[in-house]
Design a protein around this motif. Structure first.
Motif, PDB file in Angstrom:
ATOM      1  N   ILE A 225      -0.157  -5.089   8.942  1.00 11.32           N
ATOM      2  CA  ILE A 225       1.105  -4.600   8.373  1.00 11.32           C
ATOM      3  C   ILE A 225       2.258  -5.411   8.954  1.00 11.32           C
ATOM      4  O   ILE A 225       2.372  -5.574  10.174  1.00 11.32           O
ATOM      5  N   VAL A 226       3.127  -5.902   8.080  1.00 11.54           N
ATOM      6  CA  VAL A 226       4.285  -6.691   8.526  1.00 11.54           C
ATOM      7  C   VAL A 226       5.608  -6.026   8.155  1.00 11.54           C
ATOM      8  O   VAL A 226       6.660  -6.457   8.627  1.00 11.54           O
ATOM      9  N   GLU A 227       5.563  -5.016   7.315  1.00  7.21           N
ATOM     10  CA  GLU A 227       6.797  -4.332   6.913  1.00  7.21           C
ATOM     11  C   GLU A 227       6.466  -2.881   6.585  1.00  7.21           C
ATOM     12  O   GLU A 227       5.505  -2.611   5.858  1.00  7.21           O
ATOM     13  N   VAL A 228       7.265  -1.958   7.128  1.00  9.56           N
ATOM     14  CA  VAL A 228       6.989  -0.535   6.950  1.00  9.56           C
ATOM     15  C   VAL A 228       8.198   0.156   6.334  1.00  9.56           C
ATOM     16  O   VAL A 228       9.334   0.003   6.804  1.00  9.56           O
TER      17      VAL A 228
ATOM     18  N   ILE B  36       0.837  -1.198   0.000  1.00  8.91           N
ATOM     19  CA  ILE B  36       0.000   0.000   0.000  1.00  8.91           C
ATOM     20  C   ILE B  36       0.875   1.252   0.000  1.00  8.91           C
ATOM     21  O   ILE B  36       2.078   1.188   0.293  1.00  8.91           O
ATOM     22  N   ASP B  37       0.268   2.395  -0.335  1.00  8.37           N
ATOM     23  CA  ASP B  37       1.026   3.642  -0.485  1.00  8.37           C
ATOM     24  C   ASP B  37       1.078   4.465   0.794  1.00  8.37           C
ATOM     25  O   ASP B  37       1.104   5.703   0.758  1.00  8.37           O
ATOM     26  N   LEU B  38       1.124   3.803   1.936  1.00 11.61           N
ATOM     27  CA  LEU B  38       1.272   4.470   3.229  1.00 11.61           C
ATOM     28  C   LEU B  38       2.464   3.858   3.950  1.00 11.61           C
ATOM     29  O   LEU B  38       2.723   2.657   3.818  1.00 11.61           O
ATOM     30  N   GLY B  39       3.179   4.682   4.719  1.00  5.77           N
ATOM     31  CA  GLY B  39       4.344   4.168   5.402  1.00  5.77           C
ATOM     32  C   GLY B  39       4.624   4.904   6.698  1.00  5.77           C
ATOM     33  O   GLY B  39       3.732   5.505   7.308  1.00  5.77           O
ATOM     34  N   SER B  40       5.889   4.872   7.115  1.00  4.69           N
ATOM     35  CA  SER B  40       6.272   5.519   8.373  1.00  4.69           C
ATOM     36  C   SER B  40       6.048   7.024   8.322  1.00  4.69           C
ATOM     37  O   SER B  40       5.856   7.654   9.365  1.00  4.69           O
ATOM     38  N   ASN B  41       6.086   7.609   7.123  1.00  6.17           N
ATOM     39  CA  ASN B  41       5.776   9.041   7.005  1.00  6.17           C
ATOM     40  C   ASN B  41       4.337   9.343   7.398  1.00  6.17           C
ATOM     41  O   ASN B  41       3.995  10.499   7.690  1.00  6.17           O
ATOM     42  N   ASN B  42       3.488   8.308   7.389  1.00  5.64           N
ATOM     43  CA  ASN B  42       2.083   8.456   7.799  1.00  5.64           C
ATOM     44  C   ASN B  42       1.843   7.889   9.192  1.00  5.64           C
ATOM     45  O   ASN B  42       0.704   7.636   9.571  1.00  5.64           O
ATOM     46  N   SER B  43       2.947   7.675   9.942  1.00  6.17           N
ATOM     47  CA  SER B  43       2.887   7.178  11.326  1.00  6.17           C
ATOM     48  C   SER B  43       2.443   5.726  11.405  1.00  6.17           C
ATOM     49  O   SER B  43       1.901   5.297  12.425  1.00  6.17           O
TER      50      SER B  43
END
Length: 312
Positions: free
Chosen positions: A170-173, A146-153
């Motif tokens: 989620i298993v990998e960020v 998906i297009d969300l990551g640590s920048n999105n908390s």
């Protein structure tokens, strides 16, 4: 004198010959006129021959012209047909684009309607929406990106759902993307979800551990033997275990029967989410209190393990 007389007589002969030809021509013309006016109704042979010759010559002269005109008409007709064909192709292309847009709007409308239906389950939960950007055919039932990551908390173990229900965690960020393991995963490290079945007089707990790919059903185990479970009962996350928040829809009961050991029930669950068509997702954010409590529990468990090791 003889030569001079010979020349004079030749000239006279030639003059007489011209006169004779002229007279014959005049007589022929008069004869033709006479026959045409006063003769029989049949066309004289010379005139008939002249008419035939004129017709042949006319046809010979007009045929190329007619061919050129017909060819020009054919070219113009072909050009009009081509232009009409191109116009029809453009119209078909526009209709196909409109059809695709219509199907996309229908799908989006269905997702929004589904989201409205599950809105009550999102009360007191913070969610963030995203999109699926990658899904490998080799791991179709296991993972999506998906297009969300640590920048999105985002952090690992956060629950991910579609507009219909829970789909995984989620298993990998990464900074701008995350890897989600699906409930349908058959990998060795497939996720376990603490779930509950809402029946009339009680809530029955269990754990989702398996996925039947053939029947496309989730398997809920460790369900109390005496629980009266019926087909159609709603299955949601229980919130136990500190991973998935409570109340997220998972699916509905298809069948419940005693397991092979006779100690508990094994419940088959039809997922609420369509795992073959996942485009938009919602990540359920963990609130700070739950996150802190989980960290403290993990820390306490770690300290207890260390004490047991030192006592030994």
């Amino acid at each position: 004198m003889i030569e001079l007389k010979g020349k004079i007589s030749l000239r006279q002969f030639l003059k007489k010959r011209k006169l004779i030809v002229l007279l014959v021509s005049i007589m022929t013309s008069l004869s033709l006129i006479f026959f045409s006016l006063f003769g029989s109704h049949e066309t004289p042979k010379p005139i008939s021959w002249m008419n035939d010759l004129t017709a042949v010559v006319g046809r010979a002269v007009s045929s190329p012209g007619n061919f050129v005109m017909n060819f020009g008409d054919s070219v113009a007709s072909l050009k009009n047909t081509y232009e009409e064909n191109q116009s029809l192709k453009k119209q078909i292309g526009v209709l196909q684009d409109l059809k695709v847009q219509n199907e996309s709007l229908k799908a989006e409308n269905k997702e929004l309607n589904d989201l409205l239906e599950i809105k009550p389950t999102l009360v007191d939960k913070k969610v963030i929406g995203g999109n699926v950007i990658a899904r490998s055919p080799d791991f179709w039932v296991d993972y999506i990106t998906i297009d969300l990551g640590s920048n999105n908390s985002l952090t690992t173990d956060m629950s991910v759902m579609s507009a219909s229900g829970l789909i995984g965690r989620i298993v990998e960020v990464n900074p701008t993307s995350s890897k989600v393991q699906l409930l349908t995963s058959t990998a060795n490290n497939s996720m376990e979800v603490a779930a509950s079945i809402q029946i009339k007089d009680q809530i029955v707990h269990g754990v989702i551990k398996e996925y039947d790919r053939k029947e496309q059903e989730l398997i809920l185990t460790q369900v109390a033997q005496d629980a009266k479970i019926n087909k159609g009962d709603m299955v949601t996350t229980s919130g136990l275990g500190g991973v998935s928040p409570e109340g997220i829809i998972i699916g509905e009961v298809v069948e419940a029967k005693t397991d092979e050991f006779g100690l508990s029930q094994k419940v088959r669950v039809k997922p609420a989410a369509d795992f073959d068509d996942i485009r938009k997702v919602f990540v359920v954010m963990q609130d700070e209190e739950a996150k802190q409590a989980r960290e403290e529990a993990d820390q306490a468990e770690g300290e207890g393990t260390d004490e047991d090791s030192s006592n030994e």
